[in-house]
Design a protein around this motif. Structure first.
Motif, PDB file in Angstrom:
ATOM      1  N   SER A 223       0.833  -1.205   0.000  1.00 25.94           N
ATOM      2  CA  SER A 223       0.000   0.000   0.000  1.00 25.94           C
ATOM      3  C   SER A 223       0.867   1.255   0.000  1.00 25.94           C
ATOM      4  O   SER A 223       0.609   2.228  -0.724  1.00 25.94           O
ATOM      5  CB  SER A 223      -0.927  -0.004   1.215  1.00 25.94           C
ATOM      6  N   VAL A 224       1.928   1.237   0.831  1.00 27.46           N
ATOM      7  CA  VAL A 224       2.840   2.382   0.866  1.00 27.46           C
ATOM      8  C   VAL A 224       3.566   2.529  -0.467  1.00 27.46           C
ATOM      9  O   VAL A 224       3.753   3.642  -0.983  1.00 27.46           O
ATOM     10  CB  VAL A 224       3.845   2.217   2.025  1.00 27.46           C
ATOM     11  N   ILE A 225       3.966   1.399  -1.043  1.00 26.25           N
ATOM     12  CA  ILE A 225       4.654   1.444  -2.336  1.00 26.25           C
ATOM     13  C   ILE A 225       3.754   2.060  -3.400  1.00 26.25           C
ATOM     14  O   ILE A 225       4.171   2.904  -4.203  1.00 26.25           O
ATOM     15  CB  ILE A 225       5.108   0.029  -2.752  1.00 26.25           C
ATOM     16  N   ARG A 226       2.495   1.623  -3.428  1.00 25.74           N
ATOM     17  CA  ARG A 226       1.561   2.163  -4.419  1.00 25.74           C
ATOM     18  C   ARG A 226       1.359   3.661  -4.215  1.00 25.74           C
ATOM     19  O   ARG A 226       1.356   4.458  -5.174  1.00 25.74           O
ATOM     20  CB  ARG A 226       0.213   1.446  -4.326  1.00 25.74           C
ATOM     21  N   GLU A 227       1.204   4.070  -2.974  1.00 30.29           N
ATOM     22  CA  GLU A 227       0.980   5.488  -2.692  1.00 30.29           C
ATOM     23  C   GLU A 227       2.157   6.340  -3.143  1.00 30.29           C
ATOM     24  O   GLU A 227       1.988   7.390  -3.771  1.00 30.29           O
ATOM     25  CB  GLU A 227       0.716   5.679  -1.198  1.00 30.29           C
ATOM     26  N   ASN A 228       3.368   5.871  -2.848  1.00 30.74           N
ATOM     27  CA  ASN A 228       4.546   6.632  -3.257  1.00 30.74           C
ATOM     28  C   ASN A 228       4.744   6.590  -4.766  1.00 30.74           C
ATOM     29  O   ASN A 228       5.240   7.555  -5.355  1.00 30.74           O
ATOM     30  CB  ASN A 228       5.796   6.081  -2.558  1.00 30.74           C
ATOM     31  N   SER A 229       4.360   5.492  -5.392  1.00 35.06           N
ATOM     32  CA  SER A 229       4.459   5.429  -6.854  1.00 35.06           C
ATOM     33  C   SER A 229       3.525   6.453  -7.493  1.00 35.06           C
ATOM     34  O   SER A 229       3.908   7.173  -8.428  1.00 35.06           O
ATOM     35  CB  SER A 229       4.113   4.018  -7.343  1.00 35.06           C
ATOM     36  N   VAL A 230       2.293   6.505  -6.996  1.00 33.59           N
ATOM     37  CA  VAL A 230       1.337   7.465  -7.539  1.00 33.59           C
ATOM     38  C   VAL A 230       1.818   8.897  -7.320  1.00 33.59           C
ATOM     39  O   VAL A 230       1.762   9.744  -8.222  1.00 33.59           O
ATOM     40  CB  VAL A 230      -0.050   7.241  -6.912  1.00 33.59           C
TER      41      VAL A 230
END
Length: 396
Positions: A223-230
């Motif tokens: 979830s953190v990875i996705r948020e930072n990717s976005v």
């Protein structure tokens, strides 16, 4: 004397003078009569002066000297108008194509000769008609010399203007190249500062997800990875939008300011939670008034890069961000725990410290970063920047 090939125009002048003089001699048209030498002697100064026309550019002073002797010889013959006309061209060429010293000396010399001849013949003949001899002398020597001086001055002025134009163009190209280099450096700093924070969080959380066999932890890390990717993609799109020509249909994207620090701190808390990091903001600014946009941007990026470095390298503990404003300076201070770290680390290149220092230098501020200790002896890494807030100093 003929080491260099004669100019095409000089050859045409010589041929025209020789042909014209020959025609005048053939029809018996002369400039004077009752001279010591016979009619055929006219051809000697005529041919010699025509030959000197071939070197009027390559050896102008030598051509003028020999041409003067031939003109004197022509006075002992019935004379040829073509010889006189070609001599005036030799005087003109000596000024235009000769050395700068000759160009200054010849008009003065011919002027003095004209005056001397006029006075001398007037004193000899005691008749007003003697002035005509001075007029003819001036037309043959002083007038072409003065004309050559004017032409040479205009040519030198044109060459000077052309040289200045070339130098101006060269300076403009150098300024353009320097501007391109500076813009590329600024873009590199912006790109690093905007994306490094998100990529560091992605690297750390992906490492944690791979090293821990816990579905809940893995899901949280993803979830953190996705948020930072976005967020990273959004920042990239913002930078690309600044570079792309929108044709005036879209407004400029606002640069980040200190008003966005709360969101930045909140994101840093989320990214550092798995590494045992907490982030707090202590805004001690007491002075009112708007900060210049470059100062706001530089301060925001320094805080952002400091948090990125803390996420990469700091030991578990609390990262403190402090802002103070006094005496025309905005002080940005970031301290983070310094020591061994058990959790995953993201690699660093050192570009972040360089970028922060460059941002401070561009505003004539100061920057310092390095290890230190707290009053109770705990090891910390501190970052401190002092940025001038007076717009008159910034844009002086």
């Amino acid at each position: 004397m003929l080491a260099r090939r004669p100019h095409r125009d000089d050859v045409l002048i010589a041929l025209a003078g020789l042909l014209g003089g020959t025609v005048l001699w053939g029809v018996g048209l002369h400039t004077q009569g009752g001279r010591l030498l016979g009619d055929a002697w006219v051809l000697l100064p005529l041919v010699g002066t025509a030959g000197l026309e071939l070197v009027r550019r390559t050896a102008p002073q030598t051509a003028l000297t020999l041409g003067t002797l031939l003109l004197v010889l022509d006075q002992f013959t019935p004379g040829s108008l073509a010889t006189v006309v070609m001599f005036t061209d030799l005087v003109y060429a000596a000024v235009v194509y000769g050395t700068p010293a000759a160009a200054r000396r010849i008009p003065v010399s011919t002027g003095l000769i004209t005056i001397a001849v006029t006075i001398g013949f007037l004193a000899w003949f005691h008749r007003p008609e003697a002035l005509l001899i001075g007029v003819v002398t001036g037309l043959v020597s002083f007038v072409p010399a003065t004309t050559g001086a004017l032409v040479r001055n205009h040519r030198d002025a044109a060459d000077g203007a052309r040289l200045r134009a070339e130098q101006t163009a060269l300076l403009a190209e150098m300024d353009r190249s320097q501007a391109v280099v500076a813009e590329r450096a600024r873009m590199a700093r912006e790109l690093h500062d905007m994306v490094a924070n998100h990529l560091s969080a992605i690297a750390i959380h992906s490492t944690a997800a791979l090293s821990l066999d816990d579905p809940a932890t893995t899901r949280q890390a993803l979830s953190v990875i996705r948020e930072n990717s976005v967020d990273g993609l959004a920042e990239m799109r913002r930078l690309i939008g600044l570079l792309r020509d929108t044709g005036g249909h879209e407004g400029p994207t606002a640069a980040p300011t200190l008003a966005g620090l709360d969101a930045l701190i909140a994101q840093a808390r989320v990214n550092g939670a798995d590494s045992g990091l907490d982030v707090v903001l202590d805004d001690r600014r007491r002075e009112d008034g708007r900060l210049p946009a470059p100062v706001e941007l530089a301060a925001y990026r320094i805080v952002q890069e400091s948090l990125t470095n803390a996420l990469k390298h700091a030991a578990p503990g609390t990262v403190e961000v402090t802002l103070t404003r006094a005496d025309g300076l905005l002080t940005v201070a970031v301290t983070s725990p310094y020591g061994d770290r058990d959790g995953p680390r993201a690699p660093g290149s050192g570009a972040g410290l360089i970028g922060m220092r460059e941002r401070a230098d561009l505003l004539d501020g100061t920057f310092a970063a390095g290890p230190g200790t707290t009053p109770d002896g705990a090891a910390i890494w501190h970052v401190r920047a002092h940025l001038p807030t007076d717009e008159r100093e910034l844009y002086a």
